[in-house]
Every structure is written in structure tokens, then in C-alpha cells.
Motif scaffolding. Structure first.
Motif, PDB file in Angstrom:
ATOM      1  N   GLN A   2       0.835  -1.188   0.000  1.00 25.10           N
ATOM      2  CA  GLN A   2       0.000   0.000   0.000  1.00 25.10           C
ATOM      3  C   GLN A   2       0.879   1.251   0.000  1.00 25.10           C
ATOM      4  N   ILE A   3       1.924   1.181   0.818  1.00 21.63           N
ATOM      5  CA  ILE A   3       2.812   2.335   0.919  1.00 21.63           C
ATOM      6  C   ILE A   3       3.475   2.606  -0.416  1.00 21.63           C
ATOM      7  N   ASN A   6       0.971   4.212  -2.660  1.00 22.24           N
ATOM      8  CA  ASN A   6       0.739   5.584  -2.232  1.00 22.24           C
ATOM      9  C   ASN A   6       1.873   6.501  -2.662  1.00 22.24           C
ATOM     10  N   THR A   7       3.082   5.982  -2.491  1.00 20.24           N
ATOM     11  CA  THR A   7       4.237   6.799  -2.829  1.00 20.24           C
ATOM     12  C   THR A   7       4.213   7.165  -4.305  1.00 20.24           C
ATOM     13  N   LEU A   9       1.613   7.521  -6.132  1.00 14.54           N
ATOM     14  CA  LEU A   9       0.578   8.534  -6.347  1.00 14.54           C
ATOM     15  C   LEU A   9       1.079   9.921  -5.969  1.00 14.54           C
ATOM     16  N   GLY A 134      -7.321  13.314   0.835  1.00 15.61           N
ATOM     17  CA  GLY A 134      -7.218  12.164  -0.052  1.00 15.61           C
ATOM     18  C   GLY A 134      -8.528  11.429  -0.247  1.00 15.61           C
ATOM     19  N   THR A 140      -9.453   3.133   3.892  1.00 16.28           N
ATOM     20  CA  THR A 140      -8.173   3.848   3.941  1.00 16.28           C
ATOM     21  C   THR A 140      -8.215   5.107   3.091  1.00 16.28           C
ATOM     22  N   THR A 141      -7.497   6.090   3.574  1.00 17.69           N
ATOM     23  CA  THR A 141      -7.350   7.319   2.793  1.00 17.69           C
ATOM     24  C   THR A 141      -6.027   7.244   2.051  1.00 17.69           C
ATOM     25  N   ILE A 142      -6.098   7.429   0.765  1.00 18.52           N
ATOM     26  CA  ILE A 142      -4.835   7.446   0.028  1.00 18.52           C
ATOM     27  C   ILE A 142      -4.385   8.904  -0.135  1.00 18.52           C
ATOM     28  N   PRO A 143      -3.081   9.105  -0.224  1.00 19.03           N
ATOM     29  CA  PRO A 143      -2.570  10.479  -0.310  1.00 19.03           C
ATOM     30  C   PRO A 143      -2.753  11.084  -1.693  1.00 19.03           C
ATOM     31  N   GLN A 263       9.504   9.095   1.545  1.00 21.71           N
ATOM     32  CA  GLN A 263       8.815   8.030   2.247  1.00 21.71           C
ATOM     33  C   GLN A 263       9.777   7.129   2.986  1.00 21.71           C
TER      34      GLN A 263
END
Lengths: 298, 327, 236
Positions: A2-3, A6-7, A9, A134, A140-143, A263
Motif C-alpha cells: 500500500q505504501i 501511495n508513494t 501517487l 485524499g 483507507t485514505t490514500i494520499p 517516504q
């Protein structure tokens, strides 16, 4: 996982902004062989003007064309009033290559100070109807917020417009011809001076789009685009300064690179990261990823 | 072209220095501080004159090189307990080493690529300090050079002492640079700047000359950084911003980028502008906005006007004994 | 429509490149300007097309001065200069180079017609339209440069050493094309050349200059038959 996602994005959104600034720098470079260090300064001034429009009209979407127009106008004025006479005066002298650097640095400082003089150094809010929170996927909230989406879309639109302009229009042909061979272009009837100013105007517009799109996600102050100053330029150099595609690739590479460094290593190395990425790219390819020829062709 | 013997030059410089030092006894603390600022700026600007005015390479990152010198000097004093005059020298050397490394990378880069690299350096290097505890992080490290020597009497203020130290350093740097630029190295750099291809064809090792110029320029910048640290009493990333790098280039251009003596003029102008604009701002009943930003506007307008109207620098006749008599 | 040059004076820094030069060219004439290297031939054309400033004298085309004008403005008055060294833009395609010739013109139909004429004259260009101009041979580039110039529908064509670096067969082709063009369109041509023989074979008149000054002018026949000139400039 997920990280990682996200990164990417986050990197995409910031990369889009860097791509726009990098585009602005490449546009100016290709039309006048000058690096416009004032690009970020012009962008912030256009953003302030957009901000004024927004506070008066209470409409973010209407303030965008105002900012863009302001950006184009400011840039055209800088070219016509400062850069063109400067080029004429310094042609053939030893300061020929350094004078534009100094001049654009002067414009940068002047515009930033001017903005501070008019609007103060306090943080203002350029509000957009789009949320900067987000998106929610499940729980979950994505950035990646609606505003980020607007940034990516906006950058893509600008890029496509410019690509179409350059490839399919007469003006685009004139811009390219004038940047490759100004003398032959003149002898073919191209009004090279006018075309150069137009090139700068487009660059100013691109910077204004970047400023107006990214500022709602943070705050507005004379120095809020400072990171763009360096990043836009680094992105342009990474991409090779020669092509619009290179500009965009450079921007995305830098954006994603930053995001990963941020990150996985930490915030405080961001600026150092820019330097390191740049050095690595230039050591491998001194002319940038898409750059042509040897590093001497500056 | 006038050629003065190095000895005469040194004596002249010593005379000026002595006059300044004596004169400093008659002005207040603020002026002493500003005088020290001018001297240090002049040293830093002269490093740009060497690099850009002579070897034709552009650096937007000399603030970072100053930082290298400053941090090196402070670390030597605090961790290795080296007395500060030697700490200054080590700061200069550190700057030189950094410059050497940068110069090697830079030799392959021209124009905007070099500008971009040094720009990235200007923001990238100082913020490294935030990462490493030994460099003091954001707060930085303190630098205390102690009181002036007791032999000067108890009236001798610290700021005045800073001024004396800075002026002595400036005299030495100017003398050394002036001599250096009169040698064949100076000629090589000028040839390199005027036409690199022709220079290469006439047998000058272009890369070598470039790296040498960068190294020496950074050594001087490192020294300036150490002195700067002395003046501020500390080193921290915020002391070495991008604006500092731009300011140095501005100062070099204001008086003619290849005019060594003009470094002093540039330094004076750069220190005077915030002072004068503050006076102007309060005179016009300025708010915070005005006082904070007017110096920037004035400096920028001055810079643009200078490069537009006198791109090769204004003619400064009184500086002839230090400067070149012909550009 | 005449080109009148009177007492023209062009400086190149401290050097006088063109000194007190006077001549007249009438409409439809093809006049060749001959001289050795450094005689000032290229400088003359560059001064006429607005690339170089003129220090003194008079230059008029169709009774209006052409001095002090920018090259792009003179193009709109019908004066097109094909500069030396295969004046094409290598970074653009052949088609784009041709398009550049008509870029300032508004009559799209006529541009298309002119382009068709050029492709008929130089079929090799038609075969390479999408290729980059940097892939063309020397002769093809010269054809492209001339073709581009023709799309601008010039009335006065200034050609700078089109034969430079080309094989004799190609030179003949190009000169034949230029000759055909000027007869068909009533074009006035100033042809600067070092290859005096080929130039005089299509020219009506020749002007010989040396060190920026006029040495002699006359009809091609006269020049070709003058033994002194032949040995000095034509090599035999």
C-alpha cells in the motif's frame, strides 16, 4: 505494498507540477537559449493574481484563466522589456552567456520581493472547491486528493496542447524553426522576435497553471514555490532541456524519486536528494536523458 | 596595462588596511559589524570574480561552499580544539576540497547544466546538516572565537576585532588573487573564458584550468564562510541560503564580473542596500511588508539595471590599482 | 522593378567589406557576382537581405529603399535570400522545411500550388518529404533550400554559392533549374558564385568584385571572351 502504491501517487502529483515548471523552462530554453531562473517567480506572481481574482469572483475555475493570462503576459513582458534588449546589447561580448542568468535571477528576486511588498509575507489561502483530502478507498485514505487529480489532469492537458501546437500549427513550426535556426527562419519570413516572445508567454502560462493548481494544497506566500524553483530546473536538466517529452519525463522522474526518498528516508533530505539525483543523471549523461549531442552544446 | 610589483601592491594594501583599522576605532559597533560584513562579502565575491569573471564558469552555489568552510572551521575548533586562525585555514582548505570535487564534475558541464548543478548544490548541501547530528541539525553549531587579545586594551570591542580579522584576511586574499591573476594562470583563464575552443586549440588544458579555478575559488569561499561563521557566532543551514549564493553573484556583477577591485564595491553596495532601504522605508512610514521586501526590490532592480546598461561593469577609475586597467 | 545599388559601403568591424559599390539589375535579369574568396560577395548579399547593417550608400528595390529593414520584412517585399551552406533546418523534416517557405503567406491555395511546382522541379524532394532534412545529400539540401525560397514567391532571389561542395552533375541540374525558374516566372536573380564558368553560362551579366570593390561588369559573353579576365577569374 500500500505504501509503495501511495508513494507512486504522491510522486505522480508532485511530478506533474515539476513537469509543468520544467516545461516552462524548456520552452524558454528552446526559443531563446536562455534558462529562465525567474520561472518560479513569475509563477508565484501569476498565482497571486489568480488569488485576487478568486477572492473577488469567489470562483476558483474562473480564476484559473486569469492566472494563466497573467502568467503569459508577465513572461512576455520580461522577454520583451528585459531579455531582448539584453541579448542585443551583450551579443558578442564576454558576458553574453552570463548576462541572461544574472538578469533572470534579478527578475526572480524582484518579483518575489514585489509580491511580498504587495501582499505581505503572511500565508494566504488560495481556496479551491476541490478537496485536498485524499480519496477514500474502502476504509483507507490514500494520499491523492481531488486537487491532486486536477493537478495531474491539468498537467496532461497542458502537455497535450503544447504537443499539438508544436506539431500541427504554423505557430508551432515557427517556434521550432526559430529556436533551431533563427537566421534561416528570418530569411524565410518568420518574425523571430515576436515568436520568441510568444514562446516565453506560453512558458509563463505553463508556470501559472502549475502555481494555480498546486497552491490550494498548501499555502500562498512569496516563497511557497521556492522548491519549484530548483525542482523545475533540475527536472528540465534531467530531461535534457531539448524536448518537451524530456521535460515531462524529467518532472515525473524527479517527483517519483522525491516521493520515494521522502517516504523511505525522511523529509529533511529532500533538497539534498534533488542534488544527488541531478549529479547522478548528469554524470551518466551530461546532456540529460533526452539531450542531444555533447555537453558542450549549451 | 599597468604592472605593479607584488611588493608595492602589498604595501599599498597594508596601508589601506591600517587606515581602515585605525578608522574603525572612531565608529560605533554597528559600523564595525557592517565593516566586517563588507570585508567578508568582498572576499566571497572575489571568489566569484575568479571563477566567473576569469574562468567563465558560473556558480549559483557558492553559498554552499561557504557553508563547507564555515562548518569545517567550527568543527575544528569545537572538536579538535584548534585555535581559530588555523580553523579558518582549515575552513578554506575544506572549501577547496569541496571545490575540487565539484570542479571535476563541473568541467564536463557547460552553461545551464553547470548553473543547475550549482543551484541544486546551493539548496542541497546546507540541508544535509539537518541530517547529521554532528553538524548540529537545524539549530546549527556555535562558534565562539573568544575575546580580542588583551594586548589591545579593554576598549577594543569584539565587533571591532572581527573587523580587524576580516580586513587582514581580505588584504591577504586580494593580494594573493591579484598576483595570481597576473600570472599565466590568469591569462589562461581569460583565454578560456573568451573562447574555450580556441583556448583548447592553442594548447591550454581546458579541464585542468577549469578545475583549478573552481578549487581556488572554493578555497576563498571556504575562508569567507569561516569568517562568516565567526561574525555570526554560529553555523546553521539557515545561514547559508540560496539567497546568499544569488547575493554573491549579484555583488560580483554590480561592479563588473571580472573586476577584482570591484568586489569591494559590490560588497559595500550589498551591505548598504538593506541599511538604506530601511531608512527609506521608515521614512515613508513603511509597514513590515515594506521593510522586509524593499531591500529585495531595490537589489533586484539595481541588478537588472546593471546587467542591462553596464554589462561589463561600471568603470571605476579609483579602483585601478587593484583592478585590471582593461577589461 | 529594378535593384539599384549606389555607393554601397559595408563595414565588418574595422574592415571595409564593401567599398563604394554601384550597380543596377533590371527585372528578369540573372546577374552573377563573381570574385575570389573574401571578395565580399556573401557580405553583399547579407547586407541586401537585411542581415548586416549598411554603413553608407543607397540600395533600392522597386524604387523603395531596402536599407535598415529586417530580413523577415524584406521577405514580405519579395526579396528572398538563400544563404550559403545549404540553408535548411536539419532538425525539421523536408516537408516542414518547405512549409517554412510559405509560413508568412496567407494564400493557402497558392502555397499549395507553389509547393507542387517545387516538387515537380525537384522530384527527389517529393520522395523524401517525411525524412529529416539532415538525411539529405548536399545537392538535395540545396534543392530544398531553393525550393523553400520559391514557395515564398520571390520577385528578387539572392542565391549565395549554391554550387559549393556539390558534384558537377548536380551543379548543372541546379543551375538549369534556376535558369528555368527565372525564365518561367520573370524572376530577378542575383547569383553569387565562385564557380564562374557555370554561373556565366546561365547569367545575362556578370559583375566581378574584389576586396569589396567593383572590378568590372559586362555581359556574360564579354566576360567569357576577355582573356585577361579568363585567366584571372576563370582559370584558363
Amino acid at each position: 505494498m500500500q505504501i509503495f502504491f501511495n508513494t507512486i501517487l504522491v510522486g505522480l502529483s508532485s511530478g506533474a507540477i515539476y513537469a509543468l515548471m520544467s516545461l516552462a523552462i524548456v520552452l524558454v530554453w528552446r526559443s531563446t537559449r536562455v534558462v529562465n531562473f525567474a520561472a518560479a517567480g513569475q509563477a508565484i506572481l501569476s498565482t497571486y493574481i489568480g488569488y485576487e481574482a478568486m477572492t473577488r469572483m469567489h470562483n476558483y475555475w474562473l480564476s484559473l484563466p486569469v492566472a494563466i493570462l497573467a502568467g503569459a503576459l508577465i513572461s512576455a513582458l520580461v522577454e520583451a522589456i528585459i531579455m531582448r534588449p539584453l541579448a542585443k546589447r551583450t551579443k558578442g561580448t564576454p558576458v553574453e552567456s552570463i548576462a541572461p542568468v544574472i538578469a533572470t535571477l534579478g527578475v526572480l528576486g524582484g518579483i518575489r520581493s514585489l509580491a511580498g511588498l504587495i501582499w505581505g509575507n503572511t500565508f494566504l489561502q488560495y481556496t479551491s472547491p476541490l478537496s485536498s483530502k485524499g480519496y477514500m478507498i474502502g476504509h483507507t485514505t490514500i494520499p491523492f486528493s481531488p486537487q491532486n487529480a486536477a493537478i495531474v489532469v491539468g498537467a496532461a492537458v497542458v502537455l497535450l496542447l503544447f504537443a499539438a501546437l508544436f506539431k500541427f500549427t504554423r505557430l508551432g513550426l515557427a517556434l521550432r524553426a526559430a529556436s533551431f535556426q533563427p537566421e534561416i527562419s528570418r530569411l524565410s519570413g518568420v518574425r523571430v522576435d515576436r515568436v520568441r516572445t510568444i514562446g516565453w508567454a506560453f512558458a509563463g502560462a505553463a508556470g501559472a497553471v502549475a502555481g494555480a493548481l498546486v497552491t490550494p494544497t498548501t499555502y500562498l506566500s512569496p516563497n511557497s514555490l521556492d522548491l519549484l524553483l530548483v525542482s523545475g530546473f533540475v527536472a528540465a536538466v534531467i530531461g535534457g532541456l531539448e524536448s518537451l517529452i524530456g521535460a515531462v519525463v524529467g518532472g515525473v522522474v524527479l517527483g517519483v524519486g522525491f516521493a520515494f526518498i521522502l517516504q523511505y528516508i525522511g523529509t529533511s533530505v529532500t533538497f539534498s536528494a534533488a542534488f544527488i539525483i541531478l549529479i547522478i543523471v548528469l554524470l551518466i549523461r551530461p546532456q540529460g536523458i533526452f539531450g542531444k549531442g555533447s555537453s558542450r552544446e549549451a | 596595462m599597468k604592472h605593479k610589483s607584488p611588493v608595492i601592491r602589498l604595501l599599498l594594501l597594508i596601508l589601506i588596511g591600517a587606515a581602515l583599522i585605525i578608522g574603525s576605532g572612531y565608529v560605533d559597533q554597528l559600523r564595525s559589524y557592517q565593516g566586517a560584513q563588507v570585508a567578508i562579502f568582498a572576499i566571497a565575491i572575489s571568489s566569484i570574480v575568479l571563477l566567473t569573471g576569469y574562468s567563465g564558469q558560473i556558480s549559483l552555489g557558492h553559498g554552499a561552499l561557504m557553508a563547507v568552510g564555515g562548518y569545517a572551521a567550527v568543527l575544528c575548533q569545537s572538536h579538535l580544539h584548534i585555535p581559530y586562525p588555523f580553523a579558518f585555514l582549515i575552513g578554506a582548505l575544506a572549501g577547496g576540497v569541496a571545490g575540487f570535487l565539484l570542479g571535476i564534475a563541473a568541467a564536463r558541464l557547460r552553461g545551464p547544466y553547470l548553473a543547475g548543478t550549482t543551484l541544486a548544490l546551493a539548496v542541497g548541501l546546507p540541508s544535509l546538516a539537518n541530517q547529521f547530528h554532528i553538524l548540529g541539525g537545524e539549530q546549527g553549531l556555535l562558534f565562539d572565537v573568544g575575546n580580542p587579545p588583551a594586548s589591545l586594551g579593554s576598549d577594543f570591542t569584539q565587533y571591532r576585532w572581527f573587523f580587524v580579522v576580516a580586513v587582514i584576511a581580505a588584504i591577504l586574499v586580494f593580494w594573493l588573487l591579484r598576483n595570481l591573476l597576473s600570472t599565466r594562470y590568469g591569462r589562461r583563464w581569460r583565454a578560456l573564458r573568451a573562447n574555450p575552443t580556441a583556448a583548447a586549440l592553442s594548447g591550454i588544458n581546458v579541464a585542468q584550468a577549469k578545475v583549478l579555478a573552481f578549487t581556488l575559488s572554493s578555497t576563498v569561499a571556504g575562508l569567507a564562510g569561516s569568517l562568516f561563521a565567526m561574525l555570526l557566532g554560529l553555523v546553521a543551514p539557515l545561514a547559508f541560503t540560496l539567497t546568499l549564493s544569488f547575493t554573491l553573484v549579484t555583488g560580483a556583477v554590480l561592479a563588473g564580473v571580472s573586476n577584482l577591485g570591484g568586489s569591494i564595491v559590490g560588497a559595500v553596495v550589498l551591505v548598504a542596500i538593506p541599511e538604506l532601504s530601511n531608512t527609506a522605508a521608515t521614512h515613508f512610514g513603511g509597514s513590515d511588508k515594506v521593510t522586509a521586501n524593499l531591500p529585495g526590490v531595490i537589489t533586484s532592480v539595481l541588478l537588472i539595471a546593471t546587467v542591462l546598461f553596464v554589462p561589463n561593469g561600471p568603470k571605476l577609475p579609483r579602483m585601478k590599482f587593484l583592478a585590471r586597467t582593461r577589461q | 522593378m529594378t535593384l539599384i545599388i549606389e555607393k554601397l559601403h559595408v563595414q565588418h568591424g574595422a574592415i571595409t567589406a564593401i567599398d563604394d559599390l554601384s550597380f543596377t539589375i533590371n527585372q528578369g535579369e540573372l546577374v552573377t557576382i563573381i570574385g575570389s574568396n573574401g571578395a565580399g560577395k556573401t557580405t553583399l548579399l547579407r547586407a541586401l537581405s537585411g542581415l548586416l547593417p549598411v554603413a553608407g550608400g543607397r540600395a533600392e528595390w522597386k524604387d523603395k529603399s531596402i536599407l535598415g529593414e529586417r530580413p523577415e520584412d524584406l521577405v514580405r517585399r519579395g526579396i528572398v535570400h538563400v544563404s550559403e551552406g545549404k540553408a535548411v533546418i536539419p532538425e525539421l523534416s523536408v516537408a516542414e522545411n518547405l512549409e517554412l517557405g510559405g509560413i508568412w503567406r496567407k494564400d493557402k491555395r497558392d502555397i499549395a500550388a507553389a509547393t507542387a511546382e517545387v516538387l515537380e522541379l525537384f522530384p527527389r524532394l517529393g520522395e523524401r518529404m517525411k525524412q529529416g532534412a539532415d538525411t539529405l545529400s548536399g545537392g538535395e539540401r540545396q534543392m530544398l533550400a531553393i525550393g523553400r525560397a520559391m514557395i515564398a514567391r520571390p520577385e528578387l532571389l539572392l542565391l549565395d554559392e549554391p554550387s559549393l561542395g556539390l558534384a558537377p552533375l548536380i551543379i548543372d541540374q541546379i543551375f538549369a533549374a534556376v535558369d528555368a525558374l527565372r525564365h518561367r516566372l520573370g524572376l530577378t536573380v542575383v547569383l553569387v558564385e565562385q564557380n564562374a564558368m557555370s554561373a556565366l553560362s546561365i547569367a545575362d551579366r556578370g559583375i566581378i568584385i574584389n576586396l569589396g570593390q567593383l572590378v568590372i561588369s559586362g555581359t556574360s559573353a564579354d566576360l567569357l571572351n576577355d582573356p585577361a579576365l579568363r585567366s584571372a577569374y576563370l582559370g584558363y
